[in-house]
Design an enzyme around this catalytic site. Sequence first.
Site, PDB file in Angstrom:
ATOM      1  N   TRP A  53     -19.088  -6.892  -0.806  1.00  0.00           N
ATOM      2  CA  TRP A  53     -17.646  -6.302  -0.502  1.00  0.00           C
ATOM      3  C   TRP A  53     -16.959  -7.478   0.339  1.00  0.00           C
ATOM      4  O   TRP A  53     -15.605  -7.307   0.712  1.00  0.00           O
ATOM      5  CB  TRP A  53     -17.751  -5.315   0.720  1.00  0.00           C
ATOM      6  CG  TRP A  53     -18.257  -3.933   0.095  1.00  0.00           C
ATOM      7  CD1 TRP A  53     -18.910  -3.809  -1.023  1.00  0.00           C
ATOM      8  CD2 TRP A  53     -18.850  -2.884   1.139  1.00  0.00           C
ATOM      9  NE1 TRP A  53     -19.367  -2.652  -1.203  1.00  0.00           N
ATOM     10  CE2 TRP A  53     -19.304  -2.171   0.194  1.00  0.00           C
ATOM     11  CE3 TRP A  53     -18.751  -2.289   2.319  1.00  0.00           C
ATOM     12  CZ2 TRP A  53     -19.757  -0.901   0.344  1.00  0.00           C
ATOM     13  CZ3 TRP A  53     -19.098  -1.105   2.503  1.00  0.00           C
ATOM     14  CH2 TRP A  53     -19.637  -0.410   1.650  1.00  0.00           C
ATOM     15  N   ARG A  73       0.840  -1.293  -0.087  1.00  0.00           N
ATOM     16  CA  ARG A  73       0.051  -0.005   0.052  1.00  0.00           C
ATOM     17  C   ARG A  73       0.971   1.199  -0.170  1.00  0.00           C
ATOM     18  O   ARG A  73       0.499   2.170   0.695  1.00  0.00           O
ATOM     19  CB  ARG A  73      -0.944   0.112   1.260  1.00  0.00           C
ATOM     20  CG  ARG A  73      -2.063  -1.105   1.184  1.00  0.00           C
ATOM     21  CD  ARG A  73      -3.133  -0.937   2.229  1.00  0.00           C
ATOM     22  NE  ARG A  73      -2.382  -1.482   3.505  1.00  0.00           N
ATOM     23  CZ  ARG A  73      -2.916  -1.174   4.701  1.00  0.00           C
ATOM     24  NH1 ARG A  73      -3.986  -0.296   4.978  1.00  0.00           N
ATOM     25  NH2 ARG A  73      -2.028  -1.463   5.746  1.00  0.00           N
ATOM     26  N   CYS A 117     -22.076   9.747   5.602  1.00  0.00           N
ATOM     27  CA  CYS A 117     -21.668   8.400   5.757  1.00  0.00           C
ATOM     28  C   CYS A 117     -21.017   8.395   7.180  1.00  0.00           C
ATOM     29  O   CYS A 117     -20.954   9.254   8.023  1.00  0.00           O
ATOM     30  CB  CYS A 117     -20.606   8.103   4.629  1.00  0.00           C
ATOM     31  SG  CYS A 117     -20.297   6.253   4.464  1.00  0.00           S
ATOM     32  N   HIS A 163     -16.526  12.727   3.176  1.00  0.00           N
ATOM     33  CA  HIS A 163     -15.191  12.294   2.601  1.00  0.00           C
ATOM     34  C   HIS A 163     -14.131  13.641   2.350  1.00  0.00           C
ATOM     35  O   HIS A 163     -13.150  13.415   1.599  1.00  0.00           O
ATOM     36  CB  HIS A 163     -15.335  11.595   1.558  1.00  0.00           C
ATOM     37  CG  HIS A 163     -16.091  10.330   1.511  1.00  0.00           C
ATOM     38  ND1 HIS A 163     -17.235   9.941   1.608  1.00  0.00           N
ATOM     39  CD2 HIS A 163     -15.179   8.982   1.935  1.00  0.00           C
ATOM     40  CE1 HIS A 163     -17.634   8.585   1.506  1.00  0.00           C
ATOM     41  NE2 HIS A 163     -16.479   8.083   1.881  1.00  0.00           N
ATOM     42  N   HIS A 207     -28.678   2.044   6.018  1.00  0.00           N
ATOM     43  CA  HIS A 207     -27.882   3.227   5.374  1.00  0.00           C
ATOM     44  C   HIS A 207     -27.245   2.930   3.971  1.00  0.00           C
ATOM     45  O   HIS A 207     -27.087   1.575   3.849  1.00  0.00           O
ATOM     46  CB  HIS A 207     -26.825   3.566   6.083  1.00  0.00           C
ATOM     47  CG  HIS A 207     -25.732   4.652   5.561  1.00  0.00           C
ATOM     48  ND1 HIS A 207     -26.333   5.763   5.333  1.00  0.00           N
ATOM     49  CD2 HIS A 207     -24.425   4.465   5.072  1.00  0.00           C
ATOM     50  CE1 HIS A 207     -25.158   6.332   4.960  1.00  0.00           C
ATOM     51  NE2 HIS A 207     -24.162   5.554   4.597  1.00  0.00           N
ATOM     52  N   CYS A 252      -8.468   1.971   1.120  1.00  0.00           N
ATOM     53  CA  CYS A 252      -8.175   0.583   0.547  1.00  0.00           C
ATOM     54  C   CYS A 252      -9.019  -0.168   1.635  1.00  0.00           C
ATOM     55  O   CYS A 252      -9.348   0.160   2.873  1.00  0.00           O
ATOM     56  CB  CYS A 252      -6.882   0.082   0.969  1.00  0.00           C
ATOM     57  SG  CYS A 252      -5.544   1.160  -0.207  1.00  0.00           S
ATOM     58  N   LEU A 258       1.216   3.494  -2.132  1.00  0.00           N
ATOM     59  CA  LEU A 258       0.609   4.666  -2.861  1.00  0.00           C
ATOM     60  C   LEU A 258      -0.309   5.374  -1.878  1.00  0.00           C
ATOM     61  O   LEU A 258      -0.202   6.713  -1.586  1.00  0.00           O
ATOM     62  CB  LEU A 258      -0.306   4.325  -4.066  1.00  0.00           C
ATOM     63  CG  LEU A 258      -1.016   5.407  -4.503  1.00  0.00           C
ATOM     64  CD1 LEU A 258      -0.022   6.531  -5.014  1.00  0.00           C
ATOM     65  CD2 LEU A 258      -1.683   4.955  -5.986  1.00  0.00           C
ATOM     66  N   LYS A 259      -1.048   4.442  -1.102  1.00  0.00           N
ATOM     67  CA  LYS A 259      -1.980   5.041  -0.063  1.00  0.00           C
ATOM     68  C   LYS A 259      -1.177   5.819   1.169  1.00  0.00           C
ATOM     69  O   LYS A 259      -1.457   6.981   1.125  1.00  0.00           O
ATOM     70  CB  LYS A 259      -2.511   3.772   0.776  1.00  0.00           C
ATOM     71  CG  LYS A 259      -3.378   4.167   2.060  1.00  0.00           C
ATOM     72  CD  LYS A 259      -3.664   3.010   2.837  1.00  0.00           C
ATOM     73  CE  LYS A 259      -4.163   3.552   4.377  1.00  0.00           C
ATOM     74  NZ  LYS A 259      -5.625   3.988   4.205  1.00  0.00           N
ATOM     75  N   ASP A 269     -26.669  -1.645   7.998  1.00  0.00           N
ATOM     76  CA  ASP A 269     -26.316  -0.906   6.659  1.00  0.00           C
ATOM     77  C   ASP A 269     -26.410  -1.709   5.571  1.00  0.00           C
ATOM     78  O   ASP A 269     -25.624  -2.799   5.450  1.00  0.00           O
ATOM     79  CB  ASP A 269     -24.952  -0.473   7.044  1.00  0.00           C
ATOM     80  CG  ASP A 269     -24.842   0.779   8.025  1.00  0.00           C
ATOM     81  OD1 ASP A 269     -25.944   1.284   8.477  1.00  0.00           O
ATOM     82  OD2 ASP A 269     -23.718   0.761   8.570  1.00  0.00           O
TER      83      ASP A 269
END
Length: 780
Positions: free
Chosen positions: A584, A17, A749, A717, A664, A539, A19-20, A622
């Site tokens: 998911w 990860r 959210c 976000h 949600h 991620c 890049l994260k 949710d």
Amino acid sequence: MTIHTHILGFPRIGSDRELKFALERHWRGEATEASLEETGKQLRARHWALQRDAGLAYVTVGDFAFYDQVANHIQLLGCEPARFAFDEKSSQLSRYFQMARGADSHADHAACCDGHADTAPDVSHYALEMTKWFDTNYHYLVPEFSPLTQFALASSRLFEEVAEAQALGHQVKAALIGPLTFLWLGKEKTPGFNRLALLDQLLPVYSALLDRLKQQGVDWVQIDEPILGLDLPTAWRSAFDSAYWQLNQVGVNILLATYFSPLEENLSLACRLPVAGLHVDGIRAPHELINVTDWLPAHKVLSIGIVDGRNIWRTDLDQAISVLQPLFDKRGGKRGGELWLAPSCSLLHTPFSLAQETSLDPEIKSWLAFATEKLAELALLKDALTGNSDGTALAVSRLAIASRRASARVHRPQVEQRLQALSPTADRRDAGFSLRQTLQRTRFQLPHFPTTTIGSFPQTASIRAARASFRRGELSASDYENSMRAEIAHAVGRQEALGLDVLVHGEAERNDMVEYFGEQLDGFLFTRYGWVQSYGSRCVKPPVIYGDVQRPTAMTVDWTVYAQSLTDKPMKGMLTGPITILQWSFVRDDQPRARTALQIALAIRDEVQDLEAAGIGIIQIDEPALREGLPLRRSQWDGYLDWATRAFRISACVVGDSTQIHTHMCYAEFNDILPQIAAMDADVITIETSRSDMELLTGFGQFDYPNDIGPGVYDIHSPRIPSASEMLRLLQKASAVIPPANLWVNPDCGLKTRGWKETEAALANMVQAARQMRGASAAA
């Protein structure tokens, strides 16, 4: 026949990860743009080397993005929205991140509007809307189009990356989102405007782009047009012929790529377009492969997506060969022609590599293949078709496939018995919503416009450190529990201080809204490094559902009951719904998804029943992924929605009428499935609406949505803190569409990714806006 292997795209976050973490350092001001660019360059070089070493004919260039590939194209095609108040000195990368993450306004919104909430807001600092990439859990940034939109070849980033790859000695295939798909993915910002009208001015820019790539020595350009797998309006279908006739004039080889769905009525169109090759999804549409082979002219390259690009199961090589061999023979066998083998879609949707998964059970690990392993599978298939395989690899594959099919870990007879015993009325509440609403209002005595949050609160460094220490065995179970209880008490206290009406425990103990539950359910497997990009630096590590699902013991009851003991206000029990857990996760492919969903629903049903028995009167289940699971073809919608909404009701409809069920949903379009959302029969639904300025709520009003609804009043976000007047304006818009008595007030959210300082400031403004609405309502 010549057989080549290639891929449509590769995971860009890196094996660890990288890049994260580089992105987040840059956003915190701890790393320069130059440093971030260098990380990107290093990752691209590594990923190209992996492709070369796996024997791919081409490395794919253009699939890398610092945030999102659609955002890359917005800059590449010169259509950054004019509404952004970009500083003249701002760099291309800073503009890119402003589109993705928003930015602080030039002045406080309340001051701009002189305190009047009905004044048009300054939207120059709002991030672009974000929604799901077709039926995946990847989120893309939505382009904005109007009659004033102009296009130009405005970024050199793609060409620089091509030059990078060529300098490293690679044969390059460039990858682009096609012009029609790019327009389709966007949104009109002017009423009555049709974004397809922009195609004529967009195509010359694509032609210039292709010509520039040709001048760089790029022989093949992959142009992705996944909308060919959708039910397209006639005008959009008709536009393909002329568009690709024009692009073909440039003289570069175009590989038209389709994926995620059968082509159906668009199959003949795709085969006859003036392009040099066609890629089709052999996983989602294996039944179309023979027709494609028959209809595609012999001089064109056929690229078959024979390795699943969206799941992590090892390819059954014998089965794949049995599919490929007739196509190989039809296309000329060893006498001539050209066949390309590839994953079904970009490998963006799979984890990087199994190499680091040293703690996985060896038997189950043998059933899996991540992105790097899928590169090797392509090489094995090529060798088998050309007669160059020594048989060893095929033997290993056969053993793994046989092991999975025969394993006693996969099938649990008691799960099957419970499914068989399920009552036909298990998905129904005793009373209708009107009576339930009356009973619940009497029980909870909430004010008008009740305030709540979606569930999670900031996952601080101390929370993550405690969790990591516990997993490493450095923190005892009792010490970890005490640490999490302290975090829960902290979250409850802060909510009470803010004046929220319905509280949550904050989910400090949860690593992820799906992973947390999967870790406690039978039939789930977890990796350590199986990360997949959801958007930007976000991620997720999807669980692997390999066998029958059941709940051995309660998962959330103790934490929720403890949180309720700290307050006299209602405490929501927080659960993830069966469809979201399904969507998911990487899901087993040896039984219908509907059956797996029902198994999960029964496990969640057990948890709901235990929460209610423990005195928890409000339970949120949710389902943000319900819309995401919708098949891309409308002909398949009814079947999916029937079993998906039934799974939700099975999970929820075990409670009494005075117990309030919330759900949600976020970052998706709901207007075309509102009857089915209503059929879920949740007492309260909360949805994301702030980025669309409440536009997403319009459909709920037109449909006359019968139950309570909480439209999100601010975007979690984005790091910016909206003012109370901004949120008041949104609530006023909402109350013009939804009966005020049925409105709740909440963020878009969960708040997991935000810091406490911005969270408290935003929630304080939200509570203030709700109180102003109550005051105005009382005065009226």
